[in-house]
Design a protein around this motif. Structure first.
Motif, mmCIF file in Angstrom:
data_model
loop_
_atom_site.group_PDB
_atom_site.id
_atom_site.type_symbol
_atom_site.label_atom_id
_atom_site.label_comp_id
_atom_site.label_asym_id
_atom_site.label_seq_id
_atom_site.Cartn_x
_atom_site.Cartn_y
_atom_site.Cartn_z
ATOM 1 N N GLU A 62 53.611 23.245 -2.584
ATOM 2 C CA GLU A 62 52.376 23.385 -3.365
ATOM 3 C C GLU A 62 51.683 24.710 -3.052
ATOM 4 O O GLU A 62 51.157 25.381 -3.948
ATOM 5 N N LYS A 64 44.458 19.822 -6.557
ATOM 6 C CA LYS A 64 45.723 19.181 -6.953
ATOM 7 C C LYS A 64 45.707 18.765 -8.435
ATOM 8 O O LYS A 64 46.757 18.648 -9.056
ATOM 9 N N LEU A 88 47.869 20.539 1.579
ATOM 10 C CA LEU A 88 48.899 20.817 0.580
ATOM 11 C C LEU A 88 50.259 20.964 1.252
ATOM 12 O O LEU A 88 50.339 21.405 2.409
#
Length: 450
Positions: free
Chosen positions: A85, A55, A81
Motif C-alpha cells: 500500500e 485506505k 499500511l
C-alpha cells in the motif's frame, strides 16, 4: 473559489460517517475537496479515522494528502499500511516527495517498500535521491523534467518531449543537454514552435541558464531563485550533468521552514518545535535560553550590588534601572534584526567597519534625542540637574554600545558559520542588559562624584 474552512460541524459529520462505515457518502463528500484541505481534516482526526480515509480514497489523491500531513500523523498512518500500500502511494508522487516519505520509514521496511514499486525507473530515481544530504539541492530536487539533446532536430525533439511530459506534472522549462547529459542551456517554446522541423536544437537553444550544484545549500538555492524570479532551476552534479530540477513549491517550503526556525531562535527557542509537541520537548527547547536569562539577571543583580552605596544616596537611580535595561535590549534587538535580515537576503554591502560606524552614528542620534527627553523629564521630576544629567548621558552611551553589539555579534556569527538568527533572541537582550546596567551605574558614579 471560496476558501475552505474546517468547521466543527463538518468534522463531526466525517467522524460519524467513518463510525457508521458510510463509504459511499464519505467518498462523495471528500471527492471535490482539495487534497490540502483533506489533509487539514485528517490532522484533526485520530489515528484509526485518519487511516480509514487514506485506505478509502484513491491513491492519486491520498498520495498528495500524505505530503501535506503533520509528520506524526503521517508516521502513524504509514505504520498502519502494508508495504504494498505504501509503494502504491509512492508511485503516484514525484520522486522528491516520494523520497521524503521513504526517508521517514523504518529502515527495516524501506527495501521491501522499494521492491514493491512496479515502475522500476521510478524506484531507481527514488533510491538515487536518498543518497543526497537532505540539507542540499540534491536532497530537494525531483528527477522529473523535460530534456532534449542538442543534436536532435525539432521534429525529434517534439516527439521526445511528448513522451517525457507524461511523467512531469508541470513543464516549467525545456533543458538542452549533450550526449553525456551535460547541461548546455534551455529551449524556448516559442523558438521551438516557430522553427523548421529539420532545424537542429543546437542552432536555436539559449546557452545561458542558471543552475545549482547538487551540494548547494537550500537557502542559497532560494536566494538564486528569488533573485532571478525562477519557477524552477536545474540541478547539476560535480561534472555538470543534469540530474534534476527544483521547483518553486519546494523553495517556498524551504523559506517557510527557515523563517519558522529564525523566529523561534529570536524568541529564545533552541530547536524546531510546534505547539502540539509534548511538554518535555517544549521544555528542552525553551529552557537553555531561560537559564541564560537567569544567569544574566543574576549578573545584573551582582553589578547593582557593587554600587549599593551610590544607590542608597540616590535612590532615584534604582527606579530608572528597568528603563536603561529595556532600552539596551530593544536597541540591540533592532540592530541585530536588521543585520540578520540583510544577511538572509544577501543585501549587506560594504565592510564590517563601515557597517559598525553607520550603526554607531544611528544609535548616537537616537540616543541623543531620547536622552534630551529623559533629561528634561528627570530634571522636572526630581529637580536635580546632575542626577538627570547622569541618567541621560548613561542612556546615550548604553544605546550606542547596544547598537554596536547588536550589529557586531550577528556579523561575527555569520563569519564563523553560525546561524546569525541566534543573535536576535535572548542572547542579545541578556548581554545588553548586563552591559547597560554596568555602564549606567559607572557613568552615574563619575558624574555624581561618588
Amino acid at each position: 473559489m471560496t476558501p475552505f474552512k474546517l468547521s466543527d460541524e463538518l468534522l463531526a459529520e466525517i467522524e460519524q460517517l467513518i463510525e457508521n462505515q458510510k463509504d459511499t457518502q464519505l467518498s462523495s463528500l471528500l471527492e471535490e475537496v482539495h487534497y490540502a484541505d483533506v489533509a487539514e481534516i485528517i490532522n484533526e482526526l485520530n489515528e484509526d479515522e485518519a487511516t480509514y480515509i487514506i485506505k478509502l480514497l484513491e491513491s492519486d489523491k491520498t498520495s498528495d494528502i500524505l505530503t501535506e500531513l503533520d509528520e506524526d500523523i503521517r508516521e502513524a498512518i504509514l505504520g498502519n499500511l502494508s508495504t504494498k500500500e505504501i509503494a502504491g502511494e509512492l508511485e503516484e508522487l514525484d520522486t522528491d516527495d516520494a523520497a521524503d516519505i521513504v526517508a521517514e520509514l523504518p529502515k527495516e521496511i524501506v527495501q521491501e517498500v522499494i521492491s514493491e514499486i512496479e515502475d522500476k525507473e521510478h524506484a531507481k530515481d527514488i533510491v538515487d535521491l536518498l543518497r543526497y544530504d537532505e540539507n542540499s539541492a540534491g536532497g530537494l530536487m525531483a528527477k522529473e523534467l523535460v530534456k532534449v539533446r542538442e543534436n536532435w532536430n525539432v521534429l525529434t525533439c517534439v516527439k521526445e518531449m511528448r513522451a517525457q511530459a507524461e511523467n512531469v506534472t508541470r513543464v516549467h522549462s525545456i533543458y538542452v543537454v549533450d550526449e553525456d547529459d551535460k547541461l548546455m542551456g534551455r529551449l524556448s517554446l516559442k523558438d521551438l514552435l516557430t522553427t523548421s522541423t529539420k532545424t537542429h536544437i543546437k542552432e536555436v537553444y539559449i546557452p545561458k541558464v542558471d543552475a545549482v550544484n547538487v551540494n548547494e545549500k537550500p537557502e542559497e538555492v532560494a536566494k538564486i531563485m528569488s533573485k532571478y524570479d525562477l519557477e524552477a532551476i536545474p540541478v547539476v552534479d560535480e561534472i555538470g550533468r543534469l540530474v534534476g530540477r527544483i521547483t518553486i513549491d519546494d523553495i517556498v517550503d524551504v523559506i517557510r521552514e527557515e523563517a519558522d526556525k529564525d523566529y523561534q531562535m529570536a524568541a529564545g527557542i533552541s530547536q524546531d518545535v510546534e505547539a502540539d509537541d509534548s511538554i518535555w520537548d517544549l521544555t528542552r527547547a525553551r529552557l537553555p535560553w531561560l537559564i541564560l536569562g537567569l544567569i544574566g539577571g543574576l549578573g545584573a543583580a551582582a553589578i547593582m550590588g557593587g554600587f549599593e552605596e551610590m544607590i542608597a544616596q540616590h535612590a532615584i537611580l534604582f527606579f530608572f534601572t528597568p528603563l536603561i535595561a529595556a532600552m539596551a535590549g530593544n536597541v540591540g534587538v533592532q540592530s541585530s534584526a536588521i543585520i540578520v535580515q540583510g544577511l538572509a537576503n544577501d543585501d549587506l554591502k560594504g565592510s564590517i567597519s563601515n557597517r559598525l560606524i553607520k550603526e554607531m552614528l544611528l544609535a548616537a542620534l537616537n540616543g541623543i534625542i531620547l536622552a534630551v527627553i529623559l533629561l528634561m523629564f528627570t530634571w522636572w521630576y526630581k529637580d536635580d540637574f546632575y542626577v538627570a544629567l547622569a541618567i541621560a548621558l548613561s542612556l546615550i552611551v548604553v544605546i550606542v554600545v547596544a547598537g554596536i553589539i547588536g550589529t557586531f555579534i550577528p556579523l561575527f556569527l555569520h563569519k564563523r558559520g553560525i546561524d546569525p538568527a541566534i543573535a536576535t533572541g535572548p542572547f542579545i537582550t541578556t548581554s545588553n542588559d548586563i552591559f547597560g546596567i554596568l555602564i549606567y551605574f559607572w557613568i552615574a558614579k563619575l558624574v555624581l562624584g561618588i
